[in-house]
Structures are given as C-alpha cells and as structure tokens.
Scaffold this active site. Structure first.
Site, PDB file in Angstrom:
ATOM      1  N   GLY A 106       0.818  -1.217   0.000  1.00  0.00           N
ATOM      2  CA  GLY A 106       0.000   0.000   0.000  1.00  0.00           C
ATOM      3  C   GLY A 106       0.849   1.262   0.000  1.00  0.00           C
ATOM      4  O   GLY A 106       0.598   2.206  -0.766  1.00  0.00           O
ATOM      5  N   TYR A 107       1.871   1.296   0.851  1.00  0.00           N
ATOM      6  CA  TYR A 107       2.722   2.484   0.911  1.00  0.00           C
ATOM      7  C   TYR A 107       3.666   2.566  -0.288  1.00  0.00           C
ATOM      8  O   TYR A 107       4.080   3.652  -0.683  1.00  0.00           O
ATOM      9  CB  TYR A 107       3.472   2.549   2.252  1.00  0.00           C
ATOM     10  CG  TYR A 107       2.508   2.854   3.365  1.00  0.00           C
ATOM     11  CD1 TYR A 107       1.952   4.126   3.494  1.00  0.00           C
ATOM     12  CD2 TYR A 107       2.074   1.870   4.241  1.00  0.00           C
ATOM     13  CE1 TYR A 107       1.021   4.409   4.466  1.00  0.00           C
ATOM     14  CE2 TYR A 107       1.140   2.146   5.224  1.00  0.00           C
ATOM     15  CZ  TYR A 107       0.614   3.420   5.335  1.00  0.00           C
ATOM     16  OH  TYR A 107      -0.321   3.690   6.295  1.00  0.00           O
ATOM     17  N   HIS A 108       3.974   1.410  -0.835  1.00  0.00           N
ATOM     18  CA  HIS A 108       4.772   1.396  -2.068  1.00  0.00           C
ATOM     19  C   HIS A 108       4.009   2.138  -3.179  1.00  0.00           C
ATOM     20  O   HIS A 108       4.559   3.013  -3.855  1.00  0.00           O
ATOM     21  CB  HIS A 108       5.042  -0.059  -2.475  1.00  0.00           C
ATOM     22  CG  HIS A 108       5.695  -0.213  -3.810  1.00  0.00           C
ATOM     23  ND1 HIS A 108       7.035  -0.013  -4.004  1.00  0.00           N
ATOM     24  CD2 HIS A 108       5.182  -0.515  -5.026  1.00  0.00           C
ATOM     25  CE1 HIS A 108       7.325  -0.198  -5.288  1.00  0.00           C
ATOM     26  NE2 HIS A 108       6.215  -0.496  -5.927  1.00  0.00           N
ATOM     27  N   ALA A 141       3.820   5.784  -2.492  1.00  0.00           N
ATOM     28  CA  ALA A 141       5.085   6.455  -2.806  1.00  0.00           C
ATOM     29  C   ALA A 141       5.186   6.740  -4.310  1.00  0.00           C
ATOM     30  O   ALA A 141       5.615   7.825  -4.716  1.00  0.00           O
ATOM     31  CB  ALA A 141       6.269   5.609  -2.331  1.00  0.00           C
ATOM     32  N   TYR A 157      -4.281  -0.055  13.277  1.00  0.00           N
ATOM     33  CA  TYR A 157      -2.932   0.456  13.516  1.00  0.00           C
ATOM     34  C   TYR A 157      -2.673   0.546  15.029  1.00  0.00           C
ATOM     35  O   TYR A 157      -2.488  -0.471  15.649  1.00  0.00           O
ATOM     36  CB  TYR A 157      -2.719   1.792  12.806  1.00  0.00           C
ATOM     37  CG  TYR A 157      -2.505   1.665  11.296  1.00  0.00           C
ATOM     38  CD1 TYR A 157      -2.589   0.439  10.651  1.00  0.00           C
ATOM     39  CD2 TYR A 157      -2.209   2.770  10.533  1.00  0.00           C
ATOM     40  CE1 TYR A 157      -2.384   0.325   9.278  1.00  0.00           C
ATOM     41  CE2 TYR A 157      -1.998   2.671   9.154  1.00  0.00           C
ATOM     42  CZ  TYR A 157      -2.086   1.447   8.532  1.00  0.00           C
ATOM     43  OH  TYR A 157      -1.881   1.352   7.180  1.00  0.00           O
TER      44      TYR A 157
END
Ligand code: CA
Length: 666
Positions: free
Chosen positions: A303-305, A308, A460
């Site tokens: 997801g963060y990839h 980014a 989280y």
C-alpha cells in the site's frame, strides 16, 4: 514570529479562546502582508492599500486579485471535469449535521456535537483521532459547491474550518501555560496538539486547502476577511511542515510533495520558493534512500509502495504542468518506473495484492486508474496499459517468475492469466513500523482463488485494547512460516541463498536468523503445473517446539491422514501435505484474515509441529498441490537422499508424477 504572536495576544489581554474567536490565532490581519511579496505582479493595488495602513481595502484588492489571477494548475484536479462520487456526496451532506467522516474504518460517521468537539474520541484508536484532523469532508464540500453553487456547502466549510482554527491553535499549549492553566488542561491541550498538528495531518490539510481554495474562491461567502484568515492559516501550515518534516518514510514523502504543491500554487508568498525547493530537494534525496535498487519502497508494504509512486509522480506532474519539470533528474523518473514494474509483478492475475505487513486489499478499480495514470507517464512501457485495461491493451510481460532480492519479494509464477498459479514469498531485510515479523511467509493464488491470503493488519495503534487487536494480526504464527515455541521472530533479516528459474521449475532458497540459536532455511520449489513444495529446515542449538504454520482462506477444509484438502464446491481446490523427520502433530489454530481496516473474517489455520532437541535439526517438507482432473489424492514425500549444511535432495510424488527436487549451495 510565534513569540511575537503570543505577546500580542497577551498584550490585548485576551484569553486564547476569545482571541481565537476573533481569528487572531495566526497573527492579526495586518501580519498577512508581511508574509506576501507585495511586489509580485498584480499586487500593486494591494501594496498601495497596505502602505496607507488600510487593511480592509488591501483585503478587498487581494480577493479581487485571487479571483482573477492567472490560473495555477493543481496537478490531478481537472477543473473541466469535477465529479462527486456517491461517497463524497455522503461525506459532504453528513458534515452539514456535524457527522464528520474521520475514518473509513469507523462508519457510519460519529456526531461531533452542535458545538464541535474536536477532541471527541469514541474509540481509542489513534487513527480515528488523527484522521479527523485531515478534514476528509472538506474537498467533498468544495466539489459539491462547485457542482451545485449551493452556498450551504461553502458556509459549512467556513464554519467547520474557522471552528477548527479557533479550537486547535498551534500555540495552544504556550497560551495555556501563560494563562496559568491547570496541569490537566495543559496535558489535554498537549495531547490534542499531538493529533491535530502531527506533520502528516498538517501536510494533508495544506494540500487539500489548494483544491478548497480553487473551487470556492468565487463564492460570495468567501469574503475578503475570510481570505485574510485563510492565507495566514495556509502560511502557518506550510511554515510548520517546513520546520517539522517527519524523520523518514512515507510521511516525509507526503509532506515534501505537499510543500512542493504549496510553493507552486501560491507564488505570492515570500516563502513560496523555499517551500517548493525544500519539497523537490527532499523527494530527490529520498527516492534514493527509500527505494531499493530492485524498485520496492523500503517499508515493504504494498500500500505504501503504491502511495510512494503516486507521491513521486504527483510532484513530477505538478512541476510539469507549471513548467518546472527540469528540477527532477532522469534517474528520478526511471526509479519510479521501476517501482511500477514491481507493482504489477506483485499482483495476482485478478489484480488483487498480497497483504504483507500493514497492507490492506487495494481497491481494484482505483488500481486500474493508477496504472492508467502511470502508463501516461511511461508511454514506452507496454505492460502498464496491459494492467490498466484488464489485459485488453498493451503487452503481457514476457517473463513469469521474478526475484526482487533487495527487498526480499520472490514471485513464483507460471503465467499471468486467470488459469495461472502465483506464489509470492516475503523474505527480506528488516523494515519499519508497517512491517511485521513474518519472514518466509507466502501467499498462494491458484485459478481465481488466493488460498493463503496474509492475515493483514486490522488496525494500527491506540490504547491497550486497540493495540492488542493489532498485535494479534502481527504475530509470526498467523503467517505461513516457521516458529519456535510459537514466538514472534526475534530477527527479520532474510538472505537469498539461491534463485534458479529454469527447466520448468523455480527454486528459491532463503534463510532467516529467526531466533537466538535457531536459523530457518526455507527452500521453495515451484513447478510449471503450480505444485509448490516447501522444505523448512530449523537448525541451531535452540530447543523447543518447531511449528510450520498454514493460514488458509475462509472456507471448509478436511484434514485426515492424507493431509488437508479445501472443500470448495465451485472453482479450484488444493491439497496440503506435510511430513517431518520426527513425530509430528497437526494443531488447529485461531485464524483470521483482515482485508480492510477493522474488518475481519474467520478462516481455518493450523500448525504442523514437532519437538527439536539442542543437538538436532528439524526438517519439514510440505507439498501444496492444486486439485486437477486426474487427481488421485496421492501425495508421497520420501525421506531425503541427501541433507547437509549446503545441500538438500529429496523426492516427492504427486498423483503419480515424480519430482526430484533439491539444491546445492556453492
Ligand atoms: Ca501480515
């Protein structure tokens, strides 16, 4: 500046609440004109009024200027095609009643009071409180206004935002201290500040304010004195982020990209150039720090990839539409393309993604839109439109299995279409907060079904109750890997020992120093027909119970002496059989899978377990085989012919087909 501001308030003898009500929180109205470059083309009349000390006229002239200035494009905002999704309409409408969309995982939205309570925290999940301060419903209000010209949406936005400004002052703690407030009041203010002014949230507001401004500046409700307040607050946000950039990771990327947007969109501020340059400098630096040479973002979270990639491209796009793309070197662009290549390699044929770490199941139509956007940036790449178009346009990749050794993602694949089988292994370096102790784990997708979806993350962080929920999903044992006494891995630092992809077989051998005294070597043999054989070796002086865990997709399963079998009536099924070089037990375990925040589903899970003494090594061999037409339900695993520190050779027989498997390390 901040000190000056504070003494001004003290001088006026106002409590912070009263001052806030008069919008003095970001300096007084006059101070705006110290922040603007009054020599900027078009600001002559403003400058003249300021010179006379006539702030009211200056504000009027400034409003006139902004309503008529030469358009600055906001990359990603197509002014000719503003649309409002059903969800956005709902967010806008609910907010009129102070039901604020604070977090996707907490729906329906909570009511924050007639007199808005920005500290309301019905579930002690940090995300719920942080994300309230991202004001997710502000852009929906702006779009709803733009599309309907109904002033109620602007009124609501101005009401919510001015209320927020009044109740979340940036120097609230200092003011309370100066007022001699109680320790409890100060502590509560500090806590509130931590949520309201985390740089991530401040950056988000900074970015969204551009769209809000663009879509609502023409409204008669957007008055000259509100403009004055808006711009002071905007400057306060940008200045704050500039000096409080997060230390690392995706937060820093988000903040830098937003600063670049801020600097380009409001060149009238004296600091605009510094904002823009700082954003560009950070992104150019961090793309080298945060992206492994193999193209994966270093938080190892799908997801963060993707986030980014979008950040890097948004920054590039904003620079491009405003004629500043030369500030990014060619290496920046080629690195982002590499990141997009990792992305489609990590996709299963139905465009679902593995959920390693904190990854959730990505929305598939969003993903397609992202690929379509990327393919415009990289027109020479014919695989991007292939993914974007559901395989109708573009070109299928010419290869199948692929190793991303720096980040430790190994894709064992026999094809790209719906009949393919794809196993994705995660065995990489240590990462950060969004990563989990899961080295060696894998997902296995066969003909439209993911038989081993990762447990996901569920939530989280927050109070103890929320953290407990998070920690359940983080456990090593809820991943498809090997544990000692069911404990979490102490080290997550896998090395690739061998990668071989030829002759219809992919071999991937990785090793992780999992615990003090216990090394886990996992060899995976992936056959062209989708059969996956896993050899797990546990070696070292540690003693205890070794468990090899299997967490399956939701559905019925049957276990007997021939192994486990899934029992889906429709679509494909698999069998799993494990053998060990010592007496082994099969222990059912608790199993859950979470594809979205705060959503979870029960699923079957079990561990194959055996004892290991200090002077022993342990070997487990597992066969995962699709159920094919000619399945005889016969899986035989023979004792290894050869087993040393550097080599392993053994034979398995699946439905009458014999596989000679093994490796020799150099
Ligand atoms: Ca996980």
């Amino acid at each position: 500046m901040k000190k000056l501001l504070f003494s001004l308030v003290a001088l006026l003898g106002l409590s912070w609440g009263a001052a806030a009500a008069e919008w003095r929180v970001a300096g007084d109205e006059k101070s705006l004109y110290d922040l603007l470059n009054l020599d900027y083309p078009g600001l002559k009349a403003v400058k003249k009024a300021v010179a006379k000390g006539d702030i009211a006229t200056a504000d009027q002239e400034l409003l006139k200027y902004f309503r008529n200035r030469k358009k600055v494009s906001i990359y990603g905002l197509d002014m000719e095609n503003i649309t409002l999704s059903q969800e956005e309409q709902m967010m806008a409408d609910q907010s009129l009643e102070h039901k604020f969309y604070a977090h996707k995982g907490y729906q329906p939205s909570y009511f924050y009071g007639d007199d808005i309570d920005w500290r309301y925290w019905p579930v002690k999940d940090n995300e719920l409180r942080w994300q309230l301060h991202r004001h997710y419903w502000f852009i929906p209000l702006a779009k709803a206004y733009h599309l309907t010209r109904d002033e109620k949406y602007v009124d609501a936005w101005i009401e919510h935002y001015t209320d927020w400004i009044a109740k979340n002052p940036i120097d609230g703690v200092e003011r309370l201290k100066a007022d001699g407030a109680s320790a409890e009041e100060i502590a509560a203010e500090k806590e509130n500040f931590r949520f309201a002014w985390r740089p991530m949230e401040a950056g988000r507001r900074l970015q969204d304010q551009l769209t809000e401004f663009e879509l609502m500046i023409s409204s008669p409700r957007f008055t000259a004195d509100f403009l004055n307040l808006f711009l002071r607050m905007f400057h306060q946000h940008a200045d704050y982020v500039l000096h409080r950039y997060s230390e690392k990771g995706n937060h820093l990327l988000f903040e830098a990209q937003r600063m670049l947007f801020a600097g380009i969109y409001f060149p009238e501020f004296r600091d605009a150039r510094a904002w823009r340059e700082s954003g560009i400098e950070i992104l150019n630096r961090e793309i080298g720090v945060q992206v492994y040479p193999d193209g994966m973002q270093f938080e190892l979270d799908f997801g963060y990839h993707i986030a980014a990639i979008d950040i890097f491209l948004k920054a590039l796009g904003m620079a491009h539409v405003n004629g500043m793309e030369k500030e990014f070197p060619a290496s920046y662009i080629s690195t982002v393309e590499k990141m997009t290549i990792v992305t489609y390699n990590l996709l299963f044929p139905d465009n679902t993604n593995p959920m390693f770490g904190d990854t959730k199941q990505h929305n598939r139509s969003t993903l397609k839109r992202q690929f379509a956007a990327w393919s415009k940036v990289f027109p020479a790449n014919s695989q991007l439109p292939w993914v974007a178009s559901d395989k109708k346009e573009g070109v299928m990749p010419y290869y199948t299995s692929q190793a991303f050794e720096n980040s430790g993602f190994y894709v064992l694949r026999n094809g790209w279409d719906k009949n393919a089988t794809v196993a994705i292994v995660k065995a990489g370096p240590p990462a950060f907060w969004h990563n989990q102790p899961d080295n060696g784990t894998f997902e296995y997708w066969h003909r439209d079904r993911n038989f081993f979806p990762d447990s996901g993350s569920y939530v989280y962080g927050g109070d103890e109750e929320v953290l407990q929920q998070r920690n359940w999903f983080r456990q090593t044992r809820v991943h498809n890997t090997l544990t000692l006494d069911n404990r979490n891995l102490e080290k997550t630092e896998s090395k690739l020992l061998l990668w071989k992809d030829k002759g219809g077989q992919t071999v991937c051998v990785t090793e992780n120093p999992s615990y003090k005294g216990l090394t886990h070597r996992r060899a995976m043999f992936f056959m062209e027909n989708g059969v996956l054989v896993i050899a797990d070796q546990a070696s070292g002086p540690a003693e205890g119970t070794i468990g090899v865990h299997f967490n399956l997709c939701p559905g019925e399963v049957r276990y007997d002496e021939s192994g486990l079998r899934t029992l889906f009536e429709k679509g494909s099924n698999i069998r799993i059989r494990t053998l060990c070089d010592a007496p082994m037990t099969i222990t059912p375990e608790e199993g859950w899978v979470s594809k979205a925040y705060r959503k979870k589903e029960k699923r079957p899970a079990y561990a194959a377990e055996a004892r290991k003494a200090t002077d022993e090594s342990r070997l487990f061999i597992t066969v995962i085989a699709p159920v094919a037409k000619d399945t005889t339900d016969k899986i035989e695993i023979a004792a290894p012919q050869q087993i040393t520190d550097r080599s392993l050779h053994f034979t398995v027989n699946v439905d009458g087909q014999k596989y000679e498997l093994g490796y020799d390390l150099e």
